[in-house]
Structures are given as C-alpha cells and as structure tokens.
Design a protein around this motif. Structure first.
Motif, PDB file in Angstrom:
ATOM      1  N   GLU A   1      45.477  49.560  44.175  1.00  0.00           N
ATOM      2  CA  GLU A   1      45.494  50.224  45.477  1.00  0.00           C
ATOM      3  C   GLU A   1      46.589  51.285  45.562  1.00  0.00           C
ATOM      4  O   GLU A   1      46.492  52.227  46.347  1.00  0.00           O
ATOM      5  CB  GLU A   1      45.686  49.181  46.590  1.00  0.00           C
ATOM      6  CG  GLU A   1      44.399  48.543  47.125  1.00  0.00           C
ATOM      7  CD  GLU A   1      43.741  47.527  46.203  1.00  0.00           C
ATOM      8  OE1 GLU A   1      44.330  47.182  45.157  1.00  0.00           O
ATOM      9  OE2 GLU A   1      42.613  47.076  46.524  1.00  0.00           O
TER      10      GLU A   1
ATOM     11  N   THR B   1      40.115  46.100  40.125  1.00  0.00           N
ATOM     12  CA  THR B   1      40.804  44.820  40.340  1.00  0.00           C
ATOM     13  C   THR B   1      40.279  43.770  39.350  1.00  0.00           C
ATOM     14  O   THR B   1      41.058  43.001  38.791  1.00  0.00           O
ATOM     15  CB  THR B   1      40.639  44.373  41.805  1.00  0.00           C
ATOM     16  OG1 THR B   1      41.008  45.476  42.648  1.00  0.00           O
ATOM     17  CG2 THR B   1      41.536  43.191  42.128  1.00  0.00           C
TER      18      THR B   1
ATOM     19  N   ARG C   1      40.800  38.244  47.161  1.00  0.00           N
ATOM     20  CA  ARG C   1      39.799  39.262  46.849  1.00  0.00           C
ATOM     21  C   ARG C   1      39.125  39.751  48.129  1.00  0.00           C
ATOM     22  O   ARG C   1      38.828  38.976  49.019  1.00  0.00           O
ATOM     23  CB  ARG C   1      38.774  38.720  45.855  1.00  0.00           C
ATOM     24  CG  ARG C   1      39.357  38.329  44.498  1.00  0.00           C
ATOM     25  CD  ARG C   1      40.153  39.467  43.825  1.00  0.00           C
ATOM     26  NE  ARG C   1      39.423  40.715  43.675  1.00  0.00           N
ATOM     27  CZ  ARG C   1      38.678  41.022  42.621  1.00  0.00           C
ATOM     28  NH1 ARG C   1      38.576  40.182  41.613  1.00  0.00           N
ATOM     29  NH2 ARG C   1      38.054  42.176  42.558  1.00  0.00           N
ATOM     30  N   GLY C   2      38.916  41.039  48.177  1.00  0.00           N
ATOM     31  CA  GLY C   2      38.325  41.633  49.372  1.00  0.00           C
ATOM     32  C   GLY C   2      39.342  41.825  50.493  1.00  0.00           C
ATOM     33  O   GLY C   2      38.984  42.161  51.628  1.00  0.00           O
TER      34      GLY C   2
HETATM   35  N1  ASP Z   1      40.787  45.583  45.394  1.00  0.00           N
HETATM   36  C1  ASP Z   1      40.770  44.256  45.953  1.00  0.00           C
HETATM   37  C2  ASP Z   1      39.568  43.495  45.430  1.00  0.00           C
HETATM   38  O1  ASP Z   1      38.807  44.029  44.648  1.00  0.00           O
HETATM   39  C3  ASP Z   1      40.809  44.250  47.450  1.00  0.00           C
HETATM   40  C4  ASP Z   1      39.621  44.893  48.117  1.00  0.00           C
HETATM   41  O2  ASP Z   1      38.898  45.671  47.496  1.00  0.00           O
HETATM   42  O3  ASP Z   1      39.424  44.629  49.305  1.00  0.00           O
HETATM   43  O4  ASP Z   1      39.413  42.357  45.745  1.00  0.00           O
END
Ligand code: ASP
Ligand code: ADP
Ligand code: MG
Length: 418
Positions: free
Chosen positions: A74, A47, A150-151
């Motif tokens: 994803e 990402t 993010r996340g």
């Molecule tokens: N791939 C996304 C990120 O790196 C979402 C996640 O990992 O939760 O933010």
C-alpha cells in the motif's frame, strides 16, 4: 460541498494505466467541489505475493514481521497515486499509517483500529490538498507496524471517514455494487440497490469479500454512509452522487425505500476455512475449554463447532473450523498439547468451503434451512457441518462443490435474475 472518502481496491490500482484512471476519477470528484481523501489498496496480487515470501521464510512466521512485509504494498500505491494526481495538476500528498497515525491494538496481521489522528489531515484537505492514505496499515502504541487483516483497506476507509466526519465513504471496486451472490460465480446474480448494514455484515462475515466484515461493523457503529461502486467507468460517467452503485442503509431507511423485502438477501461462499477434527476426547467438563483456550489466546478465530454424541467409552470427537491462514499455527498449538487435551488423532482438511444464505426475512419464516438442505441433497452435495444465526444458515461442504452449491441455492431461493 461534501467531504468524501474514496477507496480504491487492488484491481483498480493494478498498474500505471489503472492508477491514472483512478487519479482522473478523484480529480473529477474534487472538481465537483468536494473535499477528498483517498484510501488505496496494494496492486492486485501484490499482497498475495508478499504473504508467500513470509510463508517461504517460515511456516510459523512472526506475525509482527509479517505485517512489516505485507504493509509495504500500500505504501507503493499511495505514493504512485499522489504522483499521478500531481501530474493532473492537483495538489496531493500521501499519508502513511505511521504519519497520521492510525493507532491499532497489537493483534498483528488482524489488528483493530483504535483511533486516527486527523487534525493535520483535515488542515491539509481544507487547503485543497488531496490526501492519499494507504489502507490496511496501522501502528501499535509502541510504534510497531500492523495490518488489519486481508481486505482491510475497506476498514481503513471507513475509519478515516468516521475520523474526519465524512459525508460518505465510496468503495470503488471491480464490480458495480453488491449482488445477491458473487457475480463472478453466478452470472444470474442480481445487483442490490440497497442492503442493510446488518445484512451486509452477515454477508461479509460469511465470505462476500466485496467488503471486509469489520468495515461494515465499523460503519454501522459510527453511522458512516457507505456506497459500493465500480471504478471501471469512463471519462463521461456521471459523478459518484448519481452512479448506480449499492448503498448500505439502516433498517428504517430500507423500509422507506423498498416496499417488498426478499426472504433471502444473498448467498456467500468462503473457501478460506479449514476443518480440524480431534478424535476420542474424554467427554468431561473442561475438555473443550482445553482445546479452545489456547486458540483464543493465539487470536485464532474458531467458527463452526460440532461435538459428536459421546460414544460408549465416554469419548467424543470434536470438529471445528478456523481460517485457513491460521491452520498451521492451530495444528502446532494442538500438537503441543496432545497430552493435556487427551485426544487420539488430529485430522486437518483445508479442502472445505462454507456456503451461507443470509436474509433478515428468515427471522419470521420457517423452512429456510430445510430448503437449503433439500436443494443440496438433490444435487448430491454432502453437508459436513452446519451453523445458524438468526439471519443466516451456513453449511460446510467439499471445496470442489462450492460453485455448484452457490448456483443451486441461488435458484432454489428464487434469486436468479434475467
Ligand atoms: N492489500 C490488502 C489485501 O490484499 C488489503 C486490501 O486490499 O484491502 O488484503
Ligand atoms: P477490491 O480489490 O476492490 O477490494 P475485492 O476483490 O476485495 O475487491 O472485492 C470485490 C470482489 O468481491 C468482486 O470482484 C466479486 O468477485 C467479489 N464478490 C463476492 N461476493 C460478492 C457480492 N455479493 N457482490 C459483489 N461482489 C462480490
Ligand atoms: Mg477488498
């Protein structure tokens, strides 16, 4: 039989070997007699790589197109995990955000989930098929791709768990639970067996990225049971029901589980904040609104705010923090309104960090903040801004002093383990 959502983060999905391992963990969970839906992140680093492409295209990129780009990580891992599961003899298929669909609002790059359509998903799971869902992605009412910040795969997992009335949502990551602080920064951090929703929410919101903040507020609202545990386990590890992770529990549950409550639950740091100062603003009604209204309209979250005492000429400086990712847009919005707001200089600093101590226990204890200020002062760490809530005290400091500050505070509050 239970219905379980299993979420695997970026490190757990980083490459063929890791995904194969994940497939093994998922298969074992199904073999234990459970219905399983899996939510996956992009491979770690992916990402970030995609975000960089967007920045290189245009510093003020269109957030809707950013979402099209960053949601793709994803898609790759969900298809790959379905393949690996099939290779192990399981029935499995991927369900992309638009296929379910996961409906969100249109706050691109930080969208909120509004609903998840689950009948087809449930029918496929009931038929013994493992559902593999890419986290992080959704779809607006007019069918544009969104991402959840993010996340955000944590939030996808909790939302799926709520939608399918799962018995539990297991968040598999690269640490074996929630610790008193990031165990990668403080080796003496202690693992928490249980943490309350409220404390986890506060810890996440001030930078403990082990769970995305919204995933915790959603779990709290929907009553989803969330467990944080490690995906780095071997083939002989016990099933998730008896793995020693961290359980997120309600206040009442915790009282039944633990006799003695710590004053401070944990310490978190966030290096993704940026500090903005506007100098010599007229000290009159409406001046502050003129700064923050355009930021709110642009979906930029302002966190700490300090307005200095007015100087002789009825002028004041205003300092505040915004997410580092929104700094360029903040700067552009404020520069375009220099005359309307009436400031002299705009000073931006992204070399800052916010360090916070969190604990429900501080509600009934005085002196938590002063212990913090004293401990930092003793190490010569300067505080640039302060903010507090009922169960948290945060300070803004120089980014270079982050690790030192976290260690010093961990010791000062008696949190160090063996
Ligand atoms: N791939 C996304 C990120 O790196 C979402 C996640 O990992 O939760 O933010
Ligand atoms: P994933 O890719 O699995 O979502 P993240 O990197 O988002 O993983 O979150 C896990 C990381 O969170 C850990 O590697 C750890 O460095 C960090 N972390 C920060 N604060 C804490 C904490 N209090 N307890 C455990 N891990 C924490
Ligand atoms: Mg994460």
């Amino acid at each position: 039989m239970a219905r379980i959502v299993m979420k695997f983060g970026g490190t757990s999905m980083a490459g063929t070997e890791r995904i194969r391992r994940v497939a093994g963990i998922v298969k074992r969970q199904q073999e234990a007699g459970h219905e399983v839906a899996v939510v996956v992140s992009a491979m770690s680093g992916e990402t970030d790589r995609l975000v960089n492409f967007c920045r290189e295209a245009d510093a003020l990129y269109d957030p809707a197109e950013y979402d099209v780009v960053v949601a793709s990580g994803e898609q790759v891992t969900s298809g790959l995990l379905a393949m690996h599961l099939q290779a192990l003899g399981c029935k499995a298929r991927s369900w992309l955000g638009w296929q379910l669909p996961v409906r969100t609002d249109d706050a691109f790059s930080k969208a909120r989930i509004e609903s998840i359509d689950s009948p087809e998903l449930l029918a496929s799971m009931a038929a013994g098929e493992i559902a593999v869902i890419p986290g992080f992605q959704g779809l607006t009412a007019d069918n544009r791709v969104t991402t959840l910040g993010r996340g955000g795969s944590d939030t996808s997992a909790v939302a799926v768990a709520a939608a399918i009335l799962a018995d539990r949502c297991d968040i598999y990551t690269d640490v074996d639970g929630v610790y008193t602080t990031d165990p990668r920064i403080v080796a003496k951090a202690r693992k928490l067996k249980n943490v309350t929703y409220e404390e986890m929410l506060e810890l996440a919101s001030v930078g403990s990225k082990v769970l995305q903040t919204r995933s915790v507020s959603l779990a709290m609202k929907e009553g989803v049971r969330v467990q944080v545990l490690s995906s780095f386990i071997d083939e002989t590890a016990p099933p998730a029901d008896s793995l020693p992770g961290t359980m997120i529990v309600s206040d009442a549950e915790l009282e039944g589980l633990e006799m003695e409550r710590q004053l401070i639950t944990g310490i978190a740091a966030d290096k993704n904040e940026a500090k903005v100062t506007l100098t010599r603003i007229a000290d009159r009604p409406g001046a502050v609104a003129a700064i923050f209204s355009p930021l709110a309209n642009a979906n930029i979250n302002v966190d700490m705010i300090i307005q200095n005492v007015a100087k002789d000429k009825g002028e004041t400086d205003v300092t505040f923090t915004v997410p580092g990712a929104d700094l360029a847009r903040t700067q552009a919005l404020l520069e375009a309104r220099q005359e309307a707001i009436g400031y002299t200089r705009l000073i931006c600093d992204s070399k800052v960090a916010k360090v916070s101590v969190v604990g429900v226990g501080m509600r009934s204890h005085a002196g938590v903040a002063s212990t913090m200020f004293r401990a930092l002062a003793d190490r010569g760490i300067n505080i640039q801004a302060i903010s507090t809530s009922e169960i948290k005290v945060s300070v803004l400091i120089d980014e270079d002093e982050t690790e030192l500050a976290v260690r010093v505070l961990h010791t000062a509050y008696g949190l160090d383990g063996e």
